[in-house]
Design an enzyme around this catalytic site. Structure first.
Site: not given
Ligand code: FAD
Length: 477
Positions: A277, A280, A308, A343, A361, A384
């Site tokens: 993680e 990440w 959108w 998360n 987003w 996002w």
């Protein structure tokens, strides 16, 4: 012996494992720690409201830590170069040092600051204070940046182990006289309306708070992480993200503390999920550095023309935790109250905004930016664009989270949802995540009147999914 070194503190608000500070001490001579509020130079991505609250507290903690080692924090506001120049003149320092940041506008600004100061004969040194691997050191075989996490993390794990953290200094040499400084309150980081009170109950910003959280996490919790990390109802994750973001803790400190603190009988493999993680986070920085357009534009360009919806009322309902999807509302209310969200729930609320509601987003990223205490350009953009299907390693377009099933699976006893959506407290588990399907008597008994005490679902999950799949046809393939 030098004439003095200005240590420009930014997203490295700590004394331990602080390479810029270490360099200044080793040069000899006075050390002048400085924080400059230069938000205007960060443009659209100047810190949001929750971030500013954290920063206010963090600067207070840093100033008092510096006093503990016989020093001070000098606070200034304005254009960074002008402030540094003035400080060089006022203190007679012959060097300015800092830890690098990776946001595009900040990189540009820092380059200009460095070249101007160097031209004026000031020594400038910069350091890596916030990453395990700098973005240009993990490249694929063609020397190109990665766009997929797994090979990126494999490459990172094949590299030398991140260096061990530097120790905390005991004493800093002061200049003969201190330059003028603003007080922390003068920066006006706190809003007039005290909406941050709940955040203050939950968090202790600063290096001491970071150490406490890290200490509580290493050992058994870091081993349990792999099985508990997806459960928002448990303290299954480290909650270190704001400390890492503001640099009150370095990723090297987290990395080595977890490995050093392995409980008896466990091995590196048992904490690998956690270490990954942290990678990440590194991947987010890798992408932001190599694809600096991504905070504003999708990495996968075909998404730029995505149809959108412009739906301000739906957006408002999502922001306020009034969508009628209990797990989503729980997450959005946790975010508003505490500046942080688990998360798994971030993934669910993002998927609902982007897919079920077909709202871009970018709106989600902007709201998170203003409300998260860990709002981080690299990782917010990564998260996002992942949810929107338009980034690196993104969730495929057909993956539309079902907010009912997600709630049932990851909040299996409903404790998280009941905590944040108390109006559903008495709803039996069977109906908690889909109160609109509950028999009338059940709702009555739980004191719920849909549409009055709690909203009807903003969109039927099945209809929302179908609408999303249809819209995503545009960019399919
Ligand atoms: P842990 O699970 O304990 O993980 C340890 C550390 O690894 C974290 O502190 C964090 O630095 C890093 N990390 C963990 N998961 C991720 C991830 N998915 N992506 C990148 N780094 C990760 N994280 C931010 O720090 N700032 C943000 O602005 C941000 N915005 C996000 C937006 C969305 C839509 C999504 C889906 C995720 C976002 N994340 C962001 C990533 C992640 O949700 C948080 O880092 C995590 O929830 C922090 O909690 P923790 O410290 O308990 O994490």
């Amino acid at each position: 012996m030098s004439d003095g070194t200005i240590v420009w503190l930014r997203r490295d608000l700590r004394l331990s494992d602080q390479p810029a500070l270490r360099f200044a001490i080793e040069r000899g001579g006075p050390v002048i720690p400085v924080y400059i509020e230069s938000f205007k130079e960060e443009g659209r991505w100047a810190p949001g409201g929750a971030h500013r609250w954290w920063l206010h507290e963090s600067l207070g903690s840093l100033a008092s830590d510096l006093e503990g080692v016989g020093s001070r924090l000098v606070i200034r506001r304005g254009e960074a170069l002008a402030q540094l120049r003035a400080l060089v003149k006022e203190t007679g320092a012959d060097a300015v040092v800092w830890c690098r940041r990776y946001e595009p506008l900040v990189i540009e600004r820092d380059k200009a600051v460095k070249s101007s100061l160097c031209e004026e004969g000031v020594t400038v040194e910069t350091f890596n204070g916030s990453l395990l691997f700098e973005p240009w050191t993990v490249m694929n075989q063609q020397e190109k940046p990665y766009q997929v996490y797994s090979p990126f993390s494999r490459n990172a794990l094949d590299q030398d182990e991140p260096e061990r953290p530097l120790s905390r200094p005991r004493k800093l040499e002061s200049p003969e006289s201190w330059p003028e400084s603003l007080g922390i309150d003068d920066l006006g980081l706190l809003p007039e309306v005290k909406w941050y009170q709940r955040m203050a109950e939950v968090w202790e910003p600063g290096e001491k708070g970071a150490r406490k959280r890290l200490k509580a996490f290493v050992g058994e919790r870091s081993v349990d992480y792999k099985s508990e990390r997806d459960r928002p109802d448990l303290e299954g994750t480290s909650r270190l993200s704001p400390y890492l973001h503001h640099g009150e803790l370095s990723p090297r400190q987290a990395w080595h503390a977890v490995l050093d603190g392995l409980p008896e009988g466990s091995s590196r493999r048992d904490v690998m999920k956690y270490l990954k993680e942290l990678l990440w986070r590194e991947f987010g920085y890798h992408l932001l550095y190599h694809f600096p357009q991504t905070p504003e534009r999708p990495l996968r360009e075909k998404y730029a023309s995505f149809p959108w919806r412009d739906a301000p009322q739906d957006l408002r309902a999502w922001q306020k935790g009034q969508t009628g999807y209990p797990i989503v509302d729980a997450g959005m209310r946790q975010l508003w109250a505490t500046g942080w969200m688990h998360n798994r729930v971030r993934m669910i609320v993002a998927s609902v905004l982007v897919k079920q509601l077909l709202i871009t987003w970018e709106e989600g990223a902007a709201w998170f930016w203003d409300t998260l205490v860990d709002g981080d350009l690299a990782n917010n953009t990564l998260g996002w664009q992942w949810a929107g299907g338009c980034g690196a390693d993104a969730a495929p377009y057909f993956r539309v989270f079902n907010p009912v099933l997600q709630g049932e699976k990851f909040d299996p006893e409903g404790a998280y949802t009941r905590l944040w959506v108390p109006e559903l407290k008495e709803v039996p588990q069977k109906w908690l995540f889909k109160p609109w399907e509950a028999p009338k008597e059940v709702l009555e008994q739980a004191g719920v009147q849909l549409g009055q005490t709690y909203p009807e679902p903003i969109v039927d999950p099945k209809a929302g999914r179908e609408r999303a799949l249809e819209a995503f046809e545009v960019v399919k393939g």
